[in-house]
Design a protein around this motif. Structure first.
Motif, PDB file in Angstrom:
ATOM      1  N   ILE A  44      -0.595   7.440  -1.733  1.00 45.30           N
ATOM      2  CA  ILE A  44       0.087   6.289  -2.172  1.00 45.30           C
ATOM      3  C   ILE A  44       1.682   6.028  -1.942  1.00 45.30           C
ATOM      4  N   VAL A  45       2.231   7.806  -1.965  1.00 40.20           N
ATOM      5  CA  VAL A  45       3.627   7.777  -1.120  1.00 40.20           C
ATOM      6  C   VAL A  45       3.539   6.911  -0.030  1.00 40.20           C
ATOM      7  N   GLY A  46       2.934   7.922   1.150  1.00 43.71           N
ATOM      8  CA  GLY A  46       2.973   7.089   2.204  1.00 43.71           C
ATOM      9  C   GLY A  46       2.144   5.379   2.463  1.00 43.71           C
ATOM     10  N   LEU A  47       1.837   4.848   1.468  1.00 48.49           N
ATOM     11  CA  LEU A  47       1.332   3.875   1.067  1.00 48.49           C
ATOM     12  C   LEU A  47       3.003   3.400   1.329  1.00 48.49           C
ATOM     13  N   PHE A  48       3.906   3.433  -0.188  1.00 49.83           N
ATOM     14  CA  PHE A  48       5.266   3.096  -0.190  1.00 49.83           C
ATOM     15  C   PHE A  48       6.058   3.228   0.341  1.00 49.83           C
ATOM     16  N   LEU A  49       5.925   4.283   1.462  1.00 48.24           N
ATOM     17  CA  LEU A  49       7.238   3.739   3.142  1.00 48.24           C
ATOM     18  C   LEU A  49       6.556   2.928   3.847  1.00 48.24           C
ATOM     19  N   ALA A  50       5.552   2.887   3.639  1.00 48.13           N
ATOM     20  CA  ALA A  50       4.910   1.778   4.435  1.00 48.13           C
ATOM     21  C   ALA A  50       5.059   0.196   3.935  1.00 48.13           C
ATOM     22  N   ARG A  51       4.991   0.096   3.020  1.00 44.98           N
ATOM     23  CA  ARG A  51       5.418  -0.960   1.890  1.00 44.98           C
ATOM     24  C   ARG A  51       7.642  -1.515   2.194  1.00 44.98           C
ATOM     25  N   ALA A 102       8.089   4.084  11.246  1.00 46.85           N
ATOM     26  CA  ALA A 102       6.683   4.577  10.253  1.00 46.85           C
ATOM     27  C   ALA A 102       5.777   5.464  11.201  1.00 46.85           C
ATOM     28  N   GLY A 103       5.598   5.480  12.916  1.00 43.86           N
ATOM     29  CA  GLY A 103       4.762   6.349  13.381  1.00 43.86           C
ATOM     30  C   GLY A 103       5.664   7.279  13.626  1.00 43.86           C
ATOM     31  N   THR A 104       6.854   6.701  13.816  1.00 49.08           N
ATOM     32  CA  THR A 104       8.338   7.830  14.800  1.00 49.08           C
ATOM     33  C   THR A 104       9.257   8.820  13.507  1.00 49.08           C
ATOM     34  N   LEU A 105       9.885   7.868  12.718  1.00 51.61           N
ATOM     35  CA  LEU A 105      10.301   8.052  11.662  1.00 51.61           C
ATOM     36  C   LEU A 105       9.869   8.968  10.551  1.00 51.61           C
ATOM     37  N   GLY A 106       9.052   7.972  10.052  1.00 50.81           N
ATOM     38  CA  GLY A 106       7.989   8.211   8.638  1.00 50.81           C
ATOM     39  C   GLY A 106       7.704   8.929   7.892  1.00 50.81           C
ATOM     40  N   PRO A 107       6.968  10.619   8.861  1.00 53.91           N
ATOM     41  CA  PRO A 107       6.833  11.522   8.379  1.00 53.91           C
ATOM     42  C   PRO A 107       8.565  12.572   7.638  1.00 53.91           C
ATOM     43  N   ALA A 108       9.234  12.648   8.493  1.00 55.02           N
ATOM     44  CA  ALA A 108      10.607  12.754   8.158  1.00 55.02           C
ATOM     45  C   ALA A 108      11.115  12.417   7.436  1.00 55.02           C
ATOM     46  N   VAL A 109      11.017  11.340   6.984  1.00 60.77           N
ATOM     47  CA  VAL A 109      11.744  10.561   5.822  1.00 60.77           C
ATOM     48  C   VAL A 109      10.597  10.400   4.717  1.00 60.77           C
ATOM     49  N   GLY A 110       9.357  11.532   4.684  1.00 62.66           N
ATOM     50  CA  GLY A 110       8.719  11.442   3.708  1.00 62.66           C
ATOM     51  C   GLY A 110       8.942  13.073   3.302  1.00 62.66           C
ATOM     52  N   GLU A 111       9.512  13.743   4.240  1.00 61.83           N
ATOM     53  CA  GLU A 111       9.951  14.906   3.159  1.00 61.83           C
ATOM     54  C   GLU A 111      10.994  15.257   2.779  1.00 61.83           C
ATOM     55  N   ASP A 124      -1.312   7.794   9.959  1.00 64.60           N
ATOM     56  CA  ASP A 124      -1.603   6.989   9.019  1.00 64.60           C
ATOM     57  C   ASP A 124      -0.768   5.953   8.022  1.00 64.60           C
ATOM     58  N   LEU A 125       0.498   6.626   7.819  1.00 63.23           N
ATOM     59  CA  LEU A 125       1.543   5.497   8.099  1.00 63.23           C
ATOM     60  C   LEU A 125       1.894   4.776   9.211  1.00 63.23           C
ATOM     61  N   LEU A 127      -0.352   2.776  10.744  1.00 65.53           N
ATOM     62  CA  LEU A 127      -1.800   2.458  10.188  1.00 65.53           C
ATOM     63  C   LEU A 127      -1.624   1.480   9.654  1.00 65.53           C
ATOM     64  N   LEU A 128      -0.832   2.285   7.762  1.00 68.21           N
ATOM     65  CA  LEU A 128      -0.631   1.487   6.922  1.00 68.21           C
ATOM     66  C   LEU A 128       0.883   0.235   6.970  1.00 68.21           C
ATOM     67  N   ALA A 129       1.754   0.665   8.097  1.00 69.37           N
ATOM     68  CA  ALA A 129       2.869  -0.051   8.084  1.00 69.37           C
ATOM     69  C   ALA A 129       2.755  -1.510   8.822  1.00 69.37           C
ATOM     70  N   ALA A 130       1.009  -1.245   9.908  1.00 69.42           N
ATOM     71  CA  ALA A 130       0.529  -2.279  10.392  1.00 69.42           C
ATOM     72  C   ALA A 130      -0.199  -3.102   9.233  1.00 69.42           C
ATOM     73  N   GLY A 131      -1.103  -2.601   7.662  1.00 65.83           N
ATOM     74  CA  GLY A 131      -1.595  -3.334   7.221  1.00 65.83           C
ATOM     75  C   GLY A 131      -0.160  -4.521   6.722  1.00 65.83           C
ATOM     76  N   SER A 132       0.353  -3.408   6.344  1.00 65.03           N
ATOM     77  CA  SER A 132       2.026  -4.611   5.731  1.00 65.03           C
ATOM     78  C   SER A 132       2.295  -5.703   6.375  1.00 65.03           C
ATOM     79  N   GLY A 133       2.735  -5.573   7.193  1.00 69.63           N
ATOM     80  CA  GLY A 133       3.821  -6.416   8.542  1.00 69.63           C
ATOM     81  C   GLY A 133       2.390  -7.861   8.450  1.00 69.63           C
ATOM     82  N   LEU A 134       0.859  -7.107   8.992  1.00 76.06           N
ATOM     83  CA  LEU A 134       0.155  -8.372   8.705  1.00 76.06           C
ATOM     84  C   LEU A 134       0.195  -9.492   7.099  1.00 76.06           C
ATOM     85  N   PHE A 135       0.283  -7.850   5.815  1.00 78.74           N
ATOM     86  CA  PHE A 135       0.334  -8.775   4.953  1.00 78.74           C
ATOM     87  C   PHE A 135       2.102  -9.839   4.924  1.00 78.74           C
ATOM     88  N   ILE A 136       2.784  -9.890   5.398  1.00 76.54           N
ATOM     89  CA  ILE A 136       3.706  -9.620   5.502  1.00 76.54           C
ATOM     90  C   ILE A 136       3.529 -11.764   6.145  1.00 76.54           C
TER      91      ILE A 136
END
Length: 226
Positions: A44-51, A102-111, A124-125, A127-136
């Motif tokens: 859920i935390v990762g999903l928040f970052l990806a959104r 998300a694919g490059t900086l996401g894990p570091a930002v999350g930490e 994972d981040l 893929l979630l960002a890709a889904g969020s982009g398609l949703f937009i």
């Protein structure tokens, strides 16, 4: 009756859109075993970052529909098409940047934000960002479709997206996160594709001038009890 029908389509489409928006969270919660509950919290935390791109787009969305409605209702069809194309270009750019970030900086930002316990991977981040982009993208096309009085069509497109999410999530396995991530991409992608096709044919058919302007005026100035 026309106002009530259109409001019903708008409400239904909004509910389906929000369901698809939170589908990864809902799917992960439903499919997780008791031993995976802690993993879902991290997801859920990762999903928040990806959104984050969705949150950025909301600032644009507030002014999107009135502008498109004005262009469509006043018969400025060339300007309408130009505006939609520019918006799609902006949305695609935001989506691509979001996936790369998300694919490059996401894990570091999350930490940094959530501590060493955050271990969700860059795939994972992304893929979630890709889904969020398609949703937009689907949301942008839906706004354009609504501006052309395509309320029912937008509702159908969101329905197709939800069905696709469920189908792909059910058919993919056994990895919990991958199931909902692939389902999210498939669902939002199907919704965006359907919106695009319907928008193309709706724009070619045309709409009565001032059709949506009259509807919006009624909504703004007439007291409604729902």
């Amino acid at each position: 009756s026309e106002l009530s029908t259109n409001l019903g389509f708008l409400l239904g489409g909004s509910l389906l859109a929000q369901t698809l928006r939170y589908a990864p969270f809902i799917g992960a919660q439903l499919l997780a075993t008791p031993a995976q509950k802690d993993m879902v919290a991290e997801f859920i935390v990762g999903l928040f970052l990806a959104r984050i791109p969705i949150l950025m787009f909301q600032a644009v969305q507030a002014a999107l529909l009135p502008k498109l409605a004005h262009l469509a209702g006043s018969g400025q069809h060339d300007d309408f098409r130009t505006g939609v194309r520019k918006l799609i270009a902006v949305v695609v750019s935001i989506a691509v940047i979001g996936v790369i970030a998300a694919g490059t900086l996401g894990p570091a930002v999350g930490e940094i934000l959530f501590g060493a316990k955050f271990t969700l991977g860059n795939v994972d981040l992304a893929l979630l960002a890709a889904g969020s982009g398609l949703f937009i993208l689907a949301l942008t096309l839906a706004q354009a479709l609504i501006a052309l009085l395509g309320h029912a069509r937008a509702l159908i497109a969101w329905s197709i997206g939800l069905v696709m999410f469920v189908a792909v999530t059910a058919a993919t396995g056994p990895d919990l996160f991958r199931r909902v991530e692939y389902g999210y991409i498939a669902g939002t992608g199907a919704a965006a594709l359907t919106m695009g096709i319907m928008l193309y044919f709706r724009a070619r058919a045309g709409v009565p001038e001032d059709g949506l302007a009259t509807l919006v005026e009624q909504i703004e100035h007439e007291p409604l009890e729902i």
